[in-house]
Design a protein around this motif. Structure first.
Motif, PDB file in Angstrom:
ATOM      1  N   GLY A   1       0.827  -1.199   0.000  1.00  0.00           N
ATOM      2  CA  GLY A   1       0.000   0.000   0.000  1.00  0.00           C
ATOM      3  C   GLY A   1       0.859   1.244   0.000  1.00  0.00           C
ATOM      4  N   ILE A   2       0.267   2.386  -0.274  1.00  0.00           N
ATOM      5  CA  ILE A   2       0.951   3.674  -0.250  1.00  0.00           C
ATOM      6  C   ILE A   2       0.480   4.437   0.984  1.00  0.00           C
ATOM      7  CG2 ILE A   2       1.398   5.813  -1.498  1.00  0.00           C
ATOM      8  CD1 ILE A   2       2.533   3.277  -2.803  1.00  0.00           C
ATOM      9  N   TYR A   3       1.423   4.842   1.812  1.00  0.00           N
ATOM     10  CA  TYR A   3       1.131   5.499   3.080  1.00  0.00           C
ATOM     11  C   TYR A   3       1.451   6.985   2.956  1.00  0.00           C
ATOM     12  CZ  TYR A   3       0.931   0.688   4.631  1.00  0.00           C
ATOM     13  OH  TYR A   3       0.597  -0.625   4.750  1.00  0.00           O
ATOM     14  N   GLU A   4       0.423   7.807   2.914  1.00  0.00           N
ATOM     15  CA  GLU A   4       0.618   9.239   2.727  1.00  0.00           C
ATOM     16  C   GLU A   4       1.097   9.902   4.018  1.00  0.00           C
ATOM     17  OE1 GLU A   4      -2.762  11.154   1.010  1.00  0.00           O
ATOM     18  OE2 GLU A   4      -2.708   9.905  -0.808  1.00  0.00           O
ATOM     19  N   SER A   5       1.882  10.969   3.839  1.00  0.00           N
ATOM     20  CA  SER A   5       2.438  11.683   4.993  1.00  0.00           C
ATOM     21  C   SER A   5       2.559  13.164   4.653  1.00  0.00           C
ATOM     22  CB  SER A   5       3.819  11.117   5.351  1.00  0.00           C
ATOM     23  OG  SER A   5       4.424  11.880   6.372  1.00  0.00           O
ATOM     24  N   THR A   6       2.171  14.021   5.587  1.00  0.00           N
ATOM     25  CA  THR A   6       2.309  15.467   5.385  1.00  0.00           C
ATOM     26  C   THR A   6       3.557  16.021   6.070  1.00  0.00           C
ATOM     27  OG1 THR A   6       0.993  16.006   7.345  1.00  0.00           O
ATOM     28  CG2 THR A   6      -0.197  15.749   5.260  1.00  0.00           C
ATOM     29  N   LYS A   7       4.296  15.166   6.793  1.00  0.00           N
ATOM     30  CA  LYS A   7       5.491  15.606   7.507  1.00  0.00           C
ATOM     31  C   LYS A   7       6.650  14.677   7.182  1.00  0.00           C
ATOM     32  CE  LYS A   7       2.654  16.910  11.534  1.00  0.00           C
ATOM     33  NZ  LYS A   7       2.406  16.612  12.962  1.00  0.00           N
ATOM     34  N   SER A   8       7.842  15.122   7.531  1.00  0.00           N
ATOM     35  CA  SER A   8       9.028  14.292   7.339  1.00  0.00           C
ATOM     36  C   SER A   8       8.986  13.075   8.253  1.00  0.00           C
ATOM     37  CB  SER A   8      10.302  15.090   7.641  1.00  0.00           C
ATOM     38  OG  SER A   8      10.446  16.162   6.739  1.00  0.00           O
ATOM     39  N   ILE A   9       9.537  11.968   7.761  1.00  0.00           N
ATOM     40  CA  ILE A   9       9.731  10.778   8.575  1.00  0.00           C
ATOM     41  C   ILE A   9      11.148  10.849   9.124  1.00  0.00           C
ATOM     42  CG2 ILE A   9       9.761   8.273   8.614  1.00  0.00           C
ATOM     43  CD1 ILE A   9       6.985   9.630   8.117  1.00  0.00           C
ATOM     44  N   ASN A  10      11.277  10.818  10.433  1.00  0.00           N
ATOM     45  CA  ASN A  10      12.557  11.075  11.084  1.00  0.00           C
ATOM     46  C   ASN A  10      13.122   9.793  11.687  1.00  0.00           C
ATOM     47  OD1 ASN A  10      14.741  12.342  12.209  1.00  0.00           O
ATOM     48  ND2 ASN A  10      13.609  13.249  13.905  1.00  0.00           N
ATOM     49  N   ILE A  11      14.136   9.230  11.015  1.00  0.00           N
ATOM     50  CA  ILE A  11      14.820   8.049  11.551  1.00  0.00           C
ATOM     51  C   ILE A  11      15.952   8.539  12.430  1.00  0.00           C
ATOM     52  CG2 ILE A  11      15.975   5.881  10.993  1.00  0.00           C
ATOM     53  CD1 ILE A  11      14.659   5.922   8.296  1.00  0.00           C
ATOM     54  N   ALA A  12      15.639   8.793  13.678  1.00  0.00           N
ATOM     55  CA  ALA A  12      16.593   9.438  14.575  1.00  0.00           C
ATOM     56  C   ALA A  12      17.316   8.461  15.483  1.00  0.00           C
ATOM     57  CB  ALA A  12      15.873  10.486  15.421  1.00  0.00           C
ATOM     58  N   ILE A  13      17.095   7.158  15.301  1.00  0.00           N
ATOM     59  CA  ILE A  13      17.668   6.162  16.191  1.00  0.00           C
ATOM     60  C   ILE A  13      18.457   5.148  15.378  1.00  0.00           C
ATOM     61  CG2 ILE A  13      17.158   4.386  17.916  1.00  0.00           C
ATOM     62  CD1 ILE A  13      14.537   5.886  18.480  1.00  0.00           C
ATOM     63  N   SER A  14      19.707   4.919  15.737  1.00  0.00           N
ATOM     64  CA  SER A  14      20.531   3.931  15.035  1.00  0.00           C
ATOM     65  C   SER A  14      19.884   2.549  15.103  1.00  0.00           C
ATOM     66  CB  SER A  14      21.929   3.873  15.651  1.00  0.00           C
ATOM     67  OG  SER A  14      22.629   5.078  15.432  1.00  0.00           O
ATOM     68  N   GLY A  15      20.039   1.806  14.021  1.00  0.00           N
ATOM     69  CA  GLY A  15      19.513   0.451  13.970  1.00  0.00           C
ATOM     70  C   GLY A  15      18.091   0.337  13.468  1.00  0.00           C
ATOM     71  N   THR A  16      17.460   1.461  13.123  1.00  0.00           N
ATOM     72  CA  THR A  16      16.079   1.429  12.648  1.00  0.00           C
ATOM     73  C   THR A  16      16.005   0.837  11.243  1.00  0.00           C
ATOM     74  OG1 THR A  16      15.518   3.375  13.967  1.00  0.00           O
ATOM     75  CG2 THR A  16      14.055   2.837  12.122  1.00  0.00           C
ATOM     76  N   SER A  17      14.995  -0.015  11.005  1.00  0.00           N
ATOM     77  CA  SER A  17      14.764  -0.598   9.687  1.00  0.00           C
ATOM     78  C   SER A  17      13.312  -0.396   9.279  1.00  0.00           C
ATOM     79  CB  SER A  17      15.081  -2.098   9.678  1.00  0.00           C
ATOM     80  OG  SER A  17      16.444  -2.337   9.925  1.00  0.00           O
ATOM     81  N   LEU A  18      13.107   0.119   8.066  1.00  0.00           N
ATOM     82  CA  LEU A  18      11.782   0.230   7.464  1.00  0.00           C
ATOM     83  C   LEU A  18      11.765  -0.687   6.251  1.00  0.00           C
ATOM     84  CD1 LEU A  18      11.259   4.124   7.478  1.00  0.00           C
ATOM     85  CD2 LEU A  18      10.855   2.497   9.330  1.00  0.00           C
ATOM     86  N   VAL A  19      10.843  -1.649   6.236  1.00  0.00           N
ATOM     87  CA  VAL A  19      10.855  -2.668   5.184  1.00  0.00           C
ATOM     88  C   VAL A  19       9.453  -2.854   4.635  1.00  0.00           C
ATOM     89  CG1 VAL A  19      11.348  -5.085   4.638  1.00  0.00           C
ATOM     90  CG2 VAL A  19      12.822  -3.849   6.237  1.00  0.00           C
ATOM     91  N   GLY A  20       9.323  -2.745   3.323  1.00  0.00           N
ATOM     92  CA  GLY A  20       8.058  -3.034   2.671  1.00  0.00           C
ATOM     93  C   GLY A  20       7.819  -4.532   2.607  1.00  0.00           C
TER      94      GLY A  20
ATOM     95  N   ILE B   1       5.991   5.256   0.843  1.00  0.00           N
ATOM     96  CA  ILE B   1       5.541   6.455   1.534  1.00  0.00           C
ATOM     97  C   ILE B   1       5.452   7.578   0.502  1.00  0.00           C
ATOM     98  CG2 ILE B   1       6.068   8.143   3.325  1.00  0.00           C
ATOM     99  CD1 ILE B   1       7.678   5.944   4.736  1.00  0.00           C
ATOM    100  N   LYS B   2       4.288   8.217   0.441  1.00  0.00           N
ATOM    101  CA  LYS B   2       4.096   9.331  -0.481  1.00  0.00           C
ATOM    102  C   LYS B   2       3.890  10.603   0.334  1.00  0.00           C
ATOM    103  CE  LYS B   2       1.358  11.045  -4.356  1.00  0.00           C
ATOM    104  NZ  LYS B   2       0.290  10.745  -5.346  1.00  0.00           N
ATOM    105  N   PHE B   3       4.730  11.599   0.072  1.00  0.00           N
ATOM    106  CA  PHE B   3       4.648  12.849   0.816  1.00  0.00           C
ATOM    107  C   PHE B   3       3.744  13.819   0.063  1.00  0.00           C
ATOM    108  CE2 PHE B   3       8.471  10.774   2.210  1.00  0.00           C
ATOM    109  CZ  PHE B   3       8.350  10.872   3.577  1.00  0.00           C
ATOM    110  N   THR B   4       2.721  14.291   0.740  1.00  0.00           N
ATOM    111  CA  THR B   4       1.704  15.111   0.097  1.00  0.00           C
ATOM    112  C   THR B   4       1.838  16.595   0.417  1.00  0.00           C
ATOM    113  OG1 THR B   4       0.198  14.627   1.939  1.00  0.00           O
ATOM    114  CG2 THR B   4       0.048  13.211  -0.001  1.00  0.00           C
ATOM    115  N   SER B   5       2.854  16.973   1.180  1.00  0.00           N
ATOM    116  CA  SER B   5       3.158  18.378   1.440  1.00  0.00           C
ATOM    117  C   SER B   5       4.571  18.676   0.955  1.00  0.00           C
ATOM    118  CB  SER B   5       3.062  18.698   2.941  1.00  0.00           C
ATOM    119  OG  SER B   5       1.767  18.488   3.418  1.00  0.00           O
ATOM    120  N   VAL B   6       4.840  19.943   0.667  1.00  0.00           N
ATOM    121  CA  VAL B   6       6.189  20.337   0.263  1.00  0.00           C
ATOM    122  C   VAL B   6       7.068  20.368   1.512  1.00  0.00           C
ATOM    123  CG1 VAL B   6       7.607  22.134  -0.777  1.00  0.00           C
ATOM    124  CG2 VAL B   6       5.330  21.656  -1.679  1.00  0.00           C
ATOM    125  N   LEU B   7       8.078  19.488   1.554  1.00  0.00           N
ATOM    126  CA  LEU B   7       8.917  19.327   2.734  1.00  0.00           C
ATOM    127  C   LEU B   7      10.379  19.561   2.390  1.00  0.00           C
ATOM    128  CD1 LEU B   7       7.318  15.975   3.940  1.00  0.00           C
ATOM    129  CD2 LEU B   7       6.812  18.262   4.812  1.00  0.00           C
TER     130      LEU B   7
END
Length: 267
Positions: free
Chosen positions: A83-102, A119-125
């Motif tokens: 699926g496509i997950y819309e977001s109006t803000k930045s996704i912040n990977i601020a922690i070492s070791g983080t994994s995002l997997v489709g 992830i589809k960003f719908t605002s200008v970021l």
């Protein structure tokens, strides 16, 4: 008072599961795996839908995804079902070791151009996905983060910012639609990109400072300016990469960039 060990089964399609009451967790509610003592029982990856994420047009997943990242604290993988997950803000990977997997479907990994999960960003970021605690602050170093089987789309200025980041892995991904660069790395080192498409941006990928990044079977195509921009960069490796059909140069070298190797690449 509830006793430790009580079991509750929730049948919700997206957020359901088996929960066991643990009094030690009574003060914790992260919205996905622990609800004031009720602790989800699971093996393997954490499903982003457990936290309330939805693949639905117009639904903003920004806070949900960021909360999931903070909740796992670099100790697990966050899995995104198809699926496509819309977001109006930045996704912040601020922690070492983080994994995002489709997710995979029937053993098939969604490739760079499928657009089946992402992830589809719908605002200008400024940044779509950033690995700095404060966006743009190179003083905070994060390492060993992973993104796999994902599309990052429609993301404003920079799709994936790896400024100051070390040892990123990005595999079977696509980064597109950025008005400055699909990906941007300043003083970043030791990262590996495998089968990633940096296509359809202003610049495909700009590396400034740092070095020792490796790229294998990546594409830098149909960008408005350069496919790949190397600026004061040292010791990168490119194998079986395609840098063609860009509005400017496929490869642009600026400043004292040196000691990069290209094997079986063409532009």
């Amino acid at each position: 008072d509830l006793e430790d060990g009580l079991v509750c089964v929730v049948t919700d399609e997206n957020r359901g599961g088996t929960f066991v009451y643990r009094s030690a967790n009574v003060a914790t509610n992260n919205g996905g795996t622990i609800f004031n003592g009720w602790t989800r029982q699971y093996d393997g990856a954490v499903n982003v839908k457990w936290f309330g994420a939805r693949s639905l047009a117009g639904f903003d997943n920004a806070d949900i995804i960021n909360n999931a990242i903070l909740s796992i604290n670099g100790q697990n993988t966050i899995m995104f079902p198809a699926g496509i997950y819309e977001s109006t803000k930045s996704i912040n990977i601020a922690i070492s070791g983080t994994s995002l997997v489709g997710a995979k479907e029937n053993g098939f990994v969604y490739g760079p151009s499928s657009g089946k999960v992402g992830i589809k960003f719908t605002s200008v970021l400024t940044y779509g996905i950033s690995s700095n605690t404060t966006a743009g602050d190179d003083a905070t170093q994060v390492a060993y983060t992973t993104i796999k089987n994902m599309t990052i789309d429609g993301n404003g200025l920079v799709g994936y910012c790896i400024d100051g980041l070390y040892f990123v892995t990005m595999e079977d991904c696509s980064v597109t639609g950025a008005t400055i660069a699909g990906a941007h790395g300043t003083i970043s080192q030791g990262s590996h990109f495998h089968r990633v498409g940096f296509n359809g941006n202003n610049i495909g990928f700009r590396l400034k400072g740092g070095g020792t990044q490796s790229f294998e079977k990546c594409t830098f195509r149909e960008n408005t300016l350069q496919g790949l921009y190397l600026d004061v960069n040292i010791g990168n490796s490119f194998k079986d990469c395609v840098l063609e059909s860009n509005g400017g140069q496929g490869l642009y070298i600026d400043g004292p960039s040196k000691q990069s190797t290209f094997y079986s690449c063409y532009w």
